[in-house]
Write a protein that holds these residues in place. Structure first.
Motif, PDB file in Angstrom:
ATOM      1  N   ALA A 144       0.824  -1.218   0.000  1.00 62.28           N
ATOM      2  CA  ALA A 144       0.000   0.000   0.000  1.00 62.28           C
ATOM      3  C   ALA A 144       0.856   1.265   0.000  1.00 62.28           C
ATOM      4  CB  ALA A 144      -0.925  -0.002   1.222  1.00 62.28           C
ATOM      5  N   GLY A 145       2.183   1.107  -0.046  1.00 60.52           N
ATOM      6  CA  GLY A 145       3.065   2.266  -0.053  1.00 60.52           C
ATOM      7  C   GLY A 145       3.373   2.822   1.326  1.00 60.52           C
ATOM      8  N   GLU A 146       2.905   2.151   2.374  1.00 65.98           N
ATOM      9  CA  GLU A 146       3.237   2.575   3.730  1.00 65.98           C
ATOM     10  C   GLU A 146       4.586   1.979   4.148  1.00 65.98           C
ATOM     11  OE1 GLU A 146      -1.146   2.824   5.855  1.00 65.98           O
ATOM     12  OE2 GLU A 146      -0.035   0.942   5.960  1.00 65.98           O
ATOM     13  N   TRP A 147       5.233   2.670   5.080  1.00 67.31           N
ATOM     14  CA  TRP A 147       6.479   2.147   5.640  1.00 67.31           C
ATOM     15  C   TRP A 147       6.235   1.707   7.070  1.00 67.31           C
ATOM     16  CZ3 TRP A 147      11.447   1.672   3.432  1.00 67.31           C
ATOM     17  CH2 TRP A 147      11.524   2.089   2.089  1.00 67.31           C
ATOM     18  N   TRP A 148       6.828   0.576   7.400  1.00 65.74           N
ATOM     19  CA  TRP A 148       6.695   0.009   8.739  1.00 65.74           C
ATOM     20  C   TRP A 148       8.059  -0.448   9.245  1.00 65.74           C
ATOM     21  CZ3 TRP A 148       2.232   0.070  11.588  1.00 65.74           C
ATOM     22  CH2 TRP A 148       1.086   0.485  10.887  1.00 65.74           C
ATOM     23  N   MET A 149       8.186  -0.415  10.546  1.00 66.30           N
ATOM     24  CA  MET A 149       9.417  -0.834  11.194  1.00 66.30           C
ATOM     25  C   MET A 149       9.102  -2.000  12.126  1.00 66.30           C
ATOM     26  SD  MET A 149      11.807   1.385  13.837  1.00 66.30           S
ATOM     27  CE  MET A 149      12.647   2.366  12.577  1.00 66.30           C
ATOM     28  N   VAL A 150       9.899  -3.055  12.031  1.00 64.17           N
ATOM     29  CA  VAL A 150       9.876  -4.089  13.069  1.00 64.17           C
ATOM     30  C   VAL A 150      11.097  -3.857  13.957  1.00 64.17           C
ATOM     31  CG1 VAL A 150       8.562  -5.799  11.788  1.00 64.17           C
ATOM     32  CG2 VAL A 150      11.052  -5.758  11.558  1.00 64.17           C
ATOM     33  N   CYS A 151      10.922  -4.074  15.241  1.00 63.56           N
ATOM     34  CA  CYS A 151      12.020  -3.838  16.174  1.00 63.56           C
ATOM     35  C   CYS A 151      11.863  -4.768  17.365  1.00 63.56           C
ATOM     36  CB  CYS A 151      12.053  -2.384  16.643  1.00 63.56           C
ATOM     37  SG  CYS A 151      10.560  -1.862  17.507  1.00 63.56           S
ATOM     38  N   LEU A 152      12.918  -4.883  18.136  1.00 62.82           N
ATOM     39  CA  LEU A 152      12.799  -5.646  19.370  1.00 62.82           C
ATOM     40  C   LEU A 152      12.491  -4.705  20.522  1.00 62.82           C
ATOM     41  CD1 LEU A 152      15.371  -5.348  21.558  1.00 62.82           C
ATOM     42  CD2 LEU A 152      16.552  -6.657  19.831  1.00 62.82           C
ATOM     43  N   ALA A 153      11.838  -5.247  21.532  1.00 67.49           N
ATOM     44  CA  ALA A 153      11.559  -4.531  22.777  1.00 67.49           C
ATOM     45  C   ALA A 153      11.128  -5.564  23.800  1.00 67.49           C
ATOM     46  CB  ALA A 153      10.474  -3.477  22.587  1.00 67.49           C
ATOM     47  N   SER A 154      11.027  -5.134  25.055  1.00 68.58           N
ATOM     48  CA  SER A 154      10.604  -6.035  26.124  1.00 68.58           C
ATOM     49  C   SER A 154       9.469  -5.422  26.916  1.00 68.58           C
ATOM     50  CB  SER A 154      11.773  -6.339  27.076  1.00 68.58           C
ATOM     51  OG  SER A 154      12.790  -7.046  26.411  1.00 68.58           O
ATOM     52  N   ARG A 155       8.703  -6.290  27.570  1.00 65.33           N
ATOM     53  CA  ARG A 155       7.626  -5.865  28.455  1.00 65.33           C
ATOM     54  C   ARG A 155       7.965  -6.312  29.879  1.00 65.33           C
ATOM     55  NH1 ARG A 155       2.651  -8.831  26.121  1.00 65.33           N
ATOM     56  NH2 ARG A 155       4.257 -10.358  25.573  1.00 65.33           N
ATOM     57  N   PRO A 156       8.519  -5.423  30.689  1.00 65.13           N
ATOM     58  CA  PRO A 156       8.824  -5.810  32.071  1.00 65.13           C
ATOM     59  C   PRO A 156       7.552  -5.948  32.896  1.00 65.13           C
ATOM     60  CG  PRO A 156       9.279  -3.480  31.751  1.00 65.13           C
ATOM     61  CD  PRO A 156       8.882  -4.023  30.403  1.00 65.13           C
ATOM     62  N   TYR A 157       7.620  -6.811  33.907  1.00 65.69           N
ATOM     63  CA  TYR A 157       6.481  -6.931  34.830  1.00 65.69           C
ATOM     64  C   TYR A 157       6.985  -7.438  36.178  1.00 65.69           C
ATOM     65  CZ  TYR A 157       6.443 -11.902  33.372  1.00 65.69           C
ATOM     66  OH  TYR A 157       6.784 -13.205  33.087  1.00 65.69           O
ATOM     67  N   GLY A 158       6.251  -7.038  37.231  1.00 62.37           N
ATOM     68  CA  GLY A 158       6.707  -7.353  38.582  1.00 62.37           C
ATOM     69  C   GLY A 158       7.956  -6.575  38.938  1.00 62.37           C
TER      70      GLY A 158
END
Length: 526
Positions: free
Chosen positions: A263-277
């Motif tokens: 569709a002509g859009e640009w997207w980024m995949v990246c790493l990240a984390s979800r901390p908990y506790g």
């Protein structure tokens, strides 16, 4: 979390799927992630809409492609890059042999990504980690990675990005090595994860900086020549969460790859984390998706917000869901499901789905899961903050030291083992905590019988361990067990927590085995 046609939920790959790399071929999107000491290596995914992903298998699924013997925890296969050129898929990656040993770079190819990939082509004089391919529109190809600057490091973890032409036919690097980028920011370090894209006459070099922990970031530079010189974007880093605090919902964002949609859009995949506790990341580094727009010749990540969100606007692509996988694996197939992994390359005939059809049989190996070896273990990623896992096994320990059961694993020094074993002639059901290599029995009781049901429930960082002789008649062995030792924040390293089935004879030869009839896993985020 709610879900509508206008939004999607992050992460798109929950659980330990770090260092994502993506490419588009026609209307299809393909993505790979790191796998470290786990086998098969480099999980491979396919999507039509960038939101829903189905695993096609693994790129490195034969021992001839991946020999992880002796590979320490959190070494092995580092960040992979996937690209497509002239009808061929390329996956290039770094094999980190040991803590201080060689970083060996290689690539494999396939015409069909779901089929067999080639054996490795090892590159000589290709230093550093996080190798990547760039195929230019003039037919030339390039390889890039990081390295210690030839003039030496000016500060800790000071790296630079190098580029060299690649001879596709000759399968080798040729010509001069160019230094592209020696740190975009004076306070940056650990320059790595390079990718090059060509857009509107510019070459864009996207890299990861700041280390893969809390200070992780994405920075970008551009040039009118692929070999440079590159100018740094004045708004670098274009993506980071390090200013948001250690207990923000999403932390250590970085190591990205870009893709343009149909569709002509640009997207980024990246790493990240979800901390908990607290600032604890049991799930490891996961894969997230974030929109990108271009302003004045530079990428702007999630304009107006500038961060990765747990819920974001959907790509302008037709929704394409894949059939949901059942929560319970009954081991009725002749092959293990793609979610299952071994620790290091499996050696010896220690597992079978055919010896007793409908069961996963594990033979007791002398090797222990508390050693950096290839134990009798089959495991899968923890993918939710709160989850329930159940299984049933048939096993009788014959000799002292024989044990089988379920393990919650971060690495061989940090784990919780829920096991049936024999100690000094007594058959015991016990929960063992292994932390920094020291073991403590948290709970134990005498047990006799051949069939045993296990249930583990996690409510965020609080774990409960139950067992039963008959289905549904649960008794509690231990509860309110602290799960934080399963985070890399306590245990170190780069991987996420696993749940696994295992068996050991603790150093002695044994003909004994354990049969698991099924394994069920289900989770939720809150």
């Amino acid at each position: 979390m709610s879900h509508s046609k206008e939004t999607f939920n992050n992460p798109i790959l929950p659980g330990f799927y770090p260092d994502p790399s993506i490419c588009r071929v026609g209307e299809d999107y393909y993505m790979v992630t790191s796998s470290f000491e786990y086998y098969p290596g480099v999980p491979l995914f396919h999507s039509k809409d960038l939101v829903h992903w189905q695993q096609l298998g693994h790129v490195l699924d034969r021992p001839s492609q991946l020999d992880l013997d002796g590979t320490p925890c959190s070494k092995g296969i580092y960040a992979a890059t996937i690209r497509h050129h002239a009808g061929l898929f390329y996956m290039i990656t770094t094999f980190v042999v040991s803590q201080t040993g060689a970083r060996r770079n290689f690539y494999v190819t396939a015409e069909d990504p779901a089929g067999d990939w080639s054996d490795p082509v090892w590159l000589t004089d290709a230093p550093g980690i996080d190798t990547s391919f760039f195929f230019d529109d003039d037919g030339r190809a390039y390889v890039m990675a990081n390295r210690v600057p030839p003039s030496g490091q000016q500060y800790p973890k000071h790296m630079e990005i190098w580029l060299q032409q690649f001879d596709i036919e000759g399968k080798r690097l040729i010509g001069e090595k160019y230094s592209l980028w020696d740190g975009a920011l004076k306070n940056a370090h650990a320059q790595e994860g390079p990718h090059i894209y060509k857009k509107d006459g510019y070459y864009y070099l996207l890299i990861a900086e700041g280390g893969t922990g809390f200070t992780h970031a994405v920075t970008v530079a551009r040039s009118i020549s692929v070999t440079g010189p590159y100018e740094s974007c004045k708004s670098n880093p274009i993506l980071t969460h390090r200013h948001l605090g250690r207990e923000y919902a999403i932390t250590n964002v970085g190591h990205a790859d870009l893709v343009e949609s149909t569709a002509g859009e640009w997207w980024m995949v990246c790493l990240a984390s979800r901390p908990y506790g607290g600032p604890y990341r049991n799930l490891g580094r996961e894969t997230f998706l974030v929109p990108v727009e271009w302003e004045d010749g530079w990428p702007v990540v999630n304009p107006g917000k500038g961060v990765v969100e747990l819920q974001s606007r959907r790509p302008n692509l037709p929704e394409h869901r894949f059939p949901a996988k059942p929560a319970c694996d009954h081991f009725d197939s002749g092959e293990l499901d793609d979610c299952w992994n071994f620790i290091r390359t499996p050696r010896g005939d220690f597992w079978s789905l055919t010896d007793r059809p409908g069961f996963l049989r594990l033979r007791l190996k002398p090797e222990s899961i508390a050693q950096p070896v290839n134990p009798s273990f089959v495991g899968r990623r923890q993918q939710h903050m709160s989850f329930a896992a159940r299984t049933v096994m048939e096993f009788t320990p014959g000799l002292d030291g024989e044990a089988a059961g379920v393990v919650l694993l971060q690495n061989h020094e940090y784990m919780l083992r829920f096991e049936y074993t024999k100690v000094r002639g007594s058959s015991l059901l016990r929960l063992v905590e292994r932390k920094d290599g020291a073991e403590q029995i948290l709970a134990a009781r005498e047990w006799s019988g051949n069939k045993l049901y296990f249930k583990i429930e996690a409510e965020q960082q609080s774990y409960r361990f139950q067992y039963a002789a008959l289905s549904g008649q649960w008794e509690t062995l231990a509860e309110d067990v602290d799960g934080r030792l399963l985070s890399s924040d306590v245990a170190g390293g780069f991987v996420g927590a696993y749940l696994g089935l295992y068996a050991t004879s603790s150093g002695m030869a044994s003909d004994n085995f354990v049969d698991f009839d099924w394994f069920e896993y289900g989770g939720r985020e809150r």
